[in-house]
Enzyme design. Structure first.
Site, PDB file in Angstrom:
ATOM      1  N   ARG A  14       0.783  -1.040   0.035  1.00 37.47           N
ATOM      2  CA  ARG A  14      -0.007  -0.116  -0.031  1.00 37.47           C
ATOM      3  C   ARG A  14       0.868   1.310   0.015  1.00 37.47           C
ATOM      4  O   ARG A  14       0.469   2.190  -0.195  1.00 37.47           O
ATOM      5  CB  ARG A  14      -0.920   0.152   1.372  1.00 37.47           C
TER       6      ARG A  14
ATOM      7  N   ARG B 133       9.764   6.924  -2.651  1.00 36.37           N
ATOM      8  CA  ARG B 133       9.704   7.683  -3.714  1.00 36.37           C
ATOM      9  C   ARG B 133      11.112   8.450  -3.831  1.00 36.37           C
ATOM     10  O   ARG B 133      11.480   8.472  -2.795  1.00 36.37           O
ATOM     11  CB  ARG B 133       8.647   8.890  -3.706  1.00 36.37           C
TER      12      ARG B 133
ATOM     13  N   ARG C 211      -8.673  -6.250  13.930  1.00 34.70           N
ATOM     14  CA  ARG C 211      -8.244  -5.257  14.748  1.00 34.70           C
ATOM     15  C   ARG C 211      -9.093  -4.118  15.056  1.00 34.70           C
ATOM     16  O   ARG C 211     -10.110  -3.582  13.933  1.00 34.70           O
ATOM     17  CB  ARG C 211      -6.786  -4.579  14.284  1.00 34.70           C
TER      18      ARG C 211
ATOM     19  N   ARG D  24      -0.575   6.756  15.829  1.00 32.58           N
ATOM     20  CA  ARG D  24      -0.574   8.123  15.152  1.00 32.58           C
ATOM     21  C   ARG D  24      -1.552   8.775  16.033  1.00 32.58           C
ATOM     22  O   ARG D  24      -2.319   8.497  16.683  1.00 32.58           O
ATOM     23  CB  ARG D  24      -0.959   8.054  13.695  1.00 32.58           C
TER      24      ARG D  24
ATOM     25  N   GLU E  25      -4.351   7.538  18.398  1.00 35.51           N
ATOM     26  CA  GLU E  25      -5.003   6.377  18.198  1.00 35.51           C
ATOM     27  C   GLU E  25      -4.165   5.064  18.346  1.00 35.51           C
ATOM     28  O   GLU E  25      -3.015   5.057  18.240  1.00 35.51           O
ATOM     29  CB  GLU E  25      -5.076   6.329  16.422  1.00 35.51           C
TER      30      GLU E  25
ATOM     31  N   TYR F 214     -10.205  -5.287   3.659  1.00 39.34           N
ATOM     32  CA  TYR F 214      -9.806  -3.948   3.892  1.00 39.34           C
ATOM     33  C   TYR F 214      -9.897  -3.041   2.490  1.00 39.34           C
ATOM     34  O   TYR F 214      -9.205  -3.180   1.684  1.00 39.34           O
ATOM     35  CB  TYR F 214      -8.249  -3.949   4.311  1.00 39.34           C
TER      36      TYR F 214
ATOM     37  N   ASP G  47     -10.706   0.475   0.725  1.00 39.79           N
ATOM     38  CA  ASP G  47     -10.827   1.773   0.751  1.00 39.79           C
ATOM     39  C   ASP G  47     -12.158   2.488   0.284  1.00 39.79           C
ATOM     40  O   ASP G  47     -12.902   1.661  -0.398  1.00 39.79           O
ATOM     41  CB  ASP G  47      -9.750   2.592  -0.210  1.00 39.79           C
TER      42      ASP G  47
END
Ligand code: UDP
Length: 381
Positions: free
Chosen positions: A171, A175, A247, A277, A298, A346, A348
């Site tokens: 995912r 770069r 989870r 995070r 979180e 999962y 999006d």
């Protein structure tokens, strides 16, 4: 036909809308007091900040039809997700990019130099990476892996990255330029007033009835010609074969004055920081101005029976149980399983909408052909 849609999230809303527009009667029920599922947003009464109640949702897609679809129900404003991470006493840019690499190694590499340098760090003996750890070592080598991925992933998934599939890491890009946009999709943005009004607008059709705070009861299904189930797949069967592993997330919500962390998402890579995070929600709506701020600290843990399921785990054990539930689902008639929970994947938001559009169309096509609508339009294994 008279259709029941269980769950007023993206799947239920998109399918319900399509069927209502085709002249069917759609009843959408949800156990919660609001529409929108886990995309739900609401304003904090004290600060006025638009809060992503079940954690941050950022819309990004390459699917033009899906982008046009959501823009038909809400005004989207530009938003680029630029994530930072705090690790080993410094703040770095994510996803790993040339800035991250130069800062981490104290270098001034240009793109080709960085590429060659990282190739030297990478473990070239791993030719066919299977696990998350192998994928990371083959990709960026041990230093970056241990700083940015290992601790975070252990906290997020509650197991060793050696047990997780390589696909999770795929995912994330690496770069060799200074592009710090977390997503690389063509279309990216946020609905100006949040997701809940957008989903309410999708559901706003004379052929759709919405009943909130209405848990599913099997007697109800008998009153309808077909059911679309976007609740947990195992929940449909009363968890009869056991529970599929998820989870869940804990959000410790707090308020602050001014700008608390200076960005929307700050990850915490170190294993000894308990949270993964911190998100500062007003930065998800940078066109708004608020004196106060609302933040979520979180952290992830195993999902118990009374918790909200977020991330399907899908390791070997769960996949075996999933196969059994799929077999049971396929033996049913008159019900189709949709969305993240209904198909235990999962997804999006954009993929959820794409699949909902495909599912609605499949239903209409089956109906026209006089054939039976299957339990899954996209088989989850
Ligand atoms: N990940 C990580 N470090 C980070 C961010 C992500 O190791 O700073 C790993 C982690 O295992 C996570 C996966 O990459 O589950 C996918 O990250 P993504 O940001 O897509 O996760 P999401 O926001 O969907 O939870």
């Amino acid at each position: 036909m008279d259709i029941l849609l269980v769950g007023a999230g993206l799947s239920g809303a998109v399918i319900g809308r399509m069927l209502a527009e085709a002249g069917h009667r759609a009843t959408v029920i949800d156990a919660r007091a609001h529409v929108g599922g886990n995309c739900h947003t609401e304003r904090d009464p004290e600060t006025g900040v638009l809060v992503h109640v079940y954690g941050p949702h950022i819309f990004h897609t390459d699917d033009e039809e899906v982008w046009d679809y959501v823009n038909g129900f809400a005004r989207f404003l530009p938003f680029k997700n630029r994530v930072k991470t705090t690790a080993r006493g410094q703040v770095f840019s994510l996803p790993i990019n040339l800035h991250t690499i130069n800062q981490f190694y104290g270098k001034t590499f240009r793109p080709d130099e960085a590429r060659a340098f990282i190739a030297e760090q990478a473990d070239r003996t791993i030719t066919d990476p299977q696990s998350f750890e192998e994928q990371a070592l083959a990709f960026v080598g041990p230093d970056l892996y241990e700083t940015f991925f290992k601790g975070y992933t252990e906290k997020q998934w509650g197991c060793s990255p050696t047990e997780l599939p390589a696909s999770i890491l795929k995912r994330l890009p690496v770069r060799f330029n200074y592009d710090d946009n977390y997503f690389f999709h063509r279309f990216q943005g946020m609905p100006e007033e949040g997701y809940t009004p957008m989903i309410a607008a999708i559901l706003d059709h004379p052929g759709i009835d919405v009943h909130l705070e209405t848990p599913f009861a099997p007697e109800r299904a008998a009153r309808h010609d077909h059911v679309f189930w976007s609740g947990p797949l195992d929940g449909y069967f009363g968890y009869g074969l056991g529970r599929l592993g998820y989870r869940t997330l804990d959000f410790e919500r707090f308020r602050a004055e001014g700008d608390w962390q200076g960005c929307a998402v700050m990850n915490y890579g170190d294993r000894d920081v308990p949270w993964t995070r911190i998100t500062e929600h007003k930065h998800f709506a940078p066109w708004e101005d608020h004196a106060g701020s609302v933040l979520y600290r979180e952290s992830a843990r195993a999902c118990g029976p009374d918790d909200i399921p977020y991330y399907p785990i899908r390791l070997v054990e769960e996949k075996a149980l999933l196969a059994e539930y799929i077999a049971r689902a396929e033996a049913e008639t008159g019900v189709t399983f949709t969305g993240r929970l209904g198909t235990y994947r999962y997804l999006d938001m954009d993929v959820t909408i794409r699949e909902a559009l495909d599912t609605g169309r499949a239903f209409l096509a089956h109906q026209q052909a006089g054939s039976a609508m299957p339990a899954f339009v996209k088989p989850p294994l």
